[in-house]
Design a protein around this motif. Sequence first.
Motif, short mmCIF file in Angstrom:
data_model
loop_
_atom_site.label_atom_id
_atom_site.label_comp_id
_atom_site.label_asym_id
_atom_site.label_seq_id
_atom_site.Cartn_x
_atom_site.Cartn_y
_atom_site.Cartn_z
N ASN A 85 0.83 -1.21 0.00
CA ASN A 85 0.00 0.00 0.00
C ASN A 85 0.86 1.26 0.00
O ASN A 85 0.59 2.19 0.74
CB ASN A 85 -0.93 -0.01 1.22
N PHE A 86 1.90 1.27 -0.80
CA PHE A 86 2.83 2.40 -0.81
C PHE A 86 2.59 3.27 -2.03
O PHE A 86 2.42 2.78 -3.14
CB PHE A 86 4.28 1.90 -0.82
N GLU A 87 2.59 4.57 -1.82
CA GLU A 87 2.55 5.51 -2.93
C GLU A 87 3.93 5.51 -3.58
O GLU A 87 4.95 5.37 -2.89
CB GLU A 87 2.23 6.92 -2.43
N PRO A 88 4.02 5.67 -4.89
CA PRO A 88 5.34 5.67 -5.53
C PRO A 88 6.12 6.95 -5.21
O PRO A 88 5.57 8.04 -5.24
CB PRO A 88 5.02 5.58 -7.02
N HIS A 89 7.37 6.77 -4.87
CA HIS A 89 8.32 7.87 -4.67
C HIS A 89 9.55 7.51 -5.49
O HIS A 89 10.13 6.45 -5.31
CB HIS A 89 8.74 7.99 -3.20
N TYR A 90 9.93 8.39 -6.40
CA TYR A 90 11.06 8.10 -7.26
C TYR A 90 12.14 9.17 -7.12
O TYR A 90 11.86 10.33 -6.85
CB TYR A 90 10.63 8.02 -8.73
N LEU A 91 13.36 8.74 -7.33
CA LEU A 91 14.51 9.62 -7.27
C LEU A 91 15.38 9.30 -8.49
O LEU A 91 15.60 8.13 -8.80
CB LEU A 91 15.29 9.33 -5.98
N MET A 92 15.81 10.31 -9.20
CA MET A 92 16.73 10.10 -10.32
C MET A 92 18.15 10.12 -9.78
O MET A 92 18.54 11.05 -9.06
CB MET A 92 16.54 11.17 -11.38
N TYR A 99 11.79 4.56 -3.60
CA TYR A 99 11.98 4.45 -2.16
C TYR A 99 10.59 4.54 -1.53
O TYR A 99 9.68 5.16 -2.06
CB TYR A 99 12.93 5.51 -1.62
N LEU A 100 10.41 3.85 -0.39
CA LEU A 100 9.09 3.76 0.22
C LEU A 100 8.61 5.07 0.81
O LEU A 100 7.47 5.45 0.65
CB LEU A 100 9.08 2.67 1.29
N ASP A 101 9.49 5.77 1.52
CA ASP A 101 9.14 7.07 2.07
C ASP A 101 10.44 7.83 2.33
O ASP A 101 11.52 7.33 2.05
CB ASP A 101 8.27 6.96 3.33
N GLU A 102 10.33 9.03 2.84
CA GLU A 102 11.50 9.91 3.01
C GLU A 102 12.60 9.27 3.86
O GLU A 102 13.77 9.58 3.69
CB GLU A 102 11.09 11.24 3.62
N THR A 103 12.25 8.36 4.78
CA THR A 103 13.28 7.75 5.63
C THR A 103 14.20 6.84 4.82
O THR A 103 15.30 6.54 5.26
CB THR A 103 12.65 6.95 6.79
N ARG A 139 20.00 7.00 -2.69
CA ARG A 139 21.11 7.79 -3.25
C ARG A 139 22.46 7.09 -3.08
O ARG A 139 23.37 7.26 -3.87
CB ARG A 139 21.18 9.16 -2.59
N GLN A 140 22.61 6.31 -2.01
CA GLN A 140 23.89 5.67 -1.71
C GLN A 140 24.10 4.36 -2.46
O GLN A 140 25.22 3.93 -2.65
CB GLN A 140 24.01 5.42 -0.21
N PHE A 141 23.01 3.72 -2.88
CA PHE A 141 23.14 2.39 -3.49
C PHE A 141 24.14 2.34 -4.65
O PHE A 141 24.98 1.44 -4.69
CB PHE A 141 21.78 1.86 -3.92
N PRO A 142 24.10 3.26 -5.62
CA PRO A 142 25.07 3.16 -6.72
C PRO A 142 26.52 3.22 -6.27
O PRO A 142 27.39 2.65 -6.92
CB PRO A 142 24.73 4.37 -7.61
N LEU A 143 26.78 3.86 -5.15
CA LEU A 143 28.15 3.95 -4.65
C LEU A 143 28.65 2.61 -4.10
O LEU A 143 29.85 2.42 -3.92
CB LEU A 143 28.23 5.02 -3.56
N LEU A 144 27.74 1.69 -3.83
CA LEU A 144 28.11 0.39 -3.29
C LEU A 144 28.53 -0.60 -4.36
O LEU A 144 29.10 -1.65 -4.06
CB LEU A 144 26.93 -0.21 -2.50
N VAL A 145 28.27 -0.28 -5.62
CA VAL A 145 28.61 -1.18 -6.72
C VAL A 145 30.00 -0.81 -7.24
O VAL A 145 30.20 0.31 -7.71
CB VAL A 145 27.57 -1.08 -7.86
#
Length: 85
Positions: free
Chosen positions: A18-25, A38-42, A48-54
């Motif tokens: 039941n999550f509203e879509p939240h997208y980040l480029m 992402y599910l919400d602001e938290t 944002r950090q995920f690409p830095l982990l690859v």
Amino acid sequence: MECLRTPDGRFDNLPGYNFEPHYLMVDDTEGGEFRVHYLDETYKKGARQFPLLVPISPDNPASEKNRAAWAVLSEWNKPFVTATT
């Protein structure tokens, strides 16, 4: 960077989702961007950090293993599902 996206309609009427879509480029480090959810602001900082982990830069000791894994995965032709918690 080539990214595949699940059509938004696939998430309509999912039981327990039941999550509203939240997208980040996010910068793909190759001159483009890709969209992450992402599910919400938290959770926004994590997106944002995920690409830095690859590991992709040649000077990263783990990038050789990452390229080897992608070489194997590029031969994979069966459908798969990924999930994170």
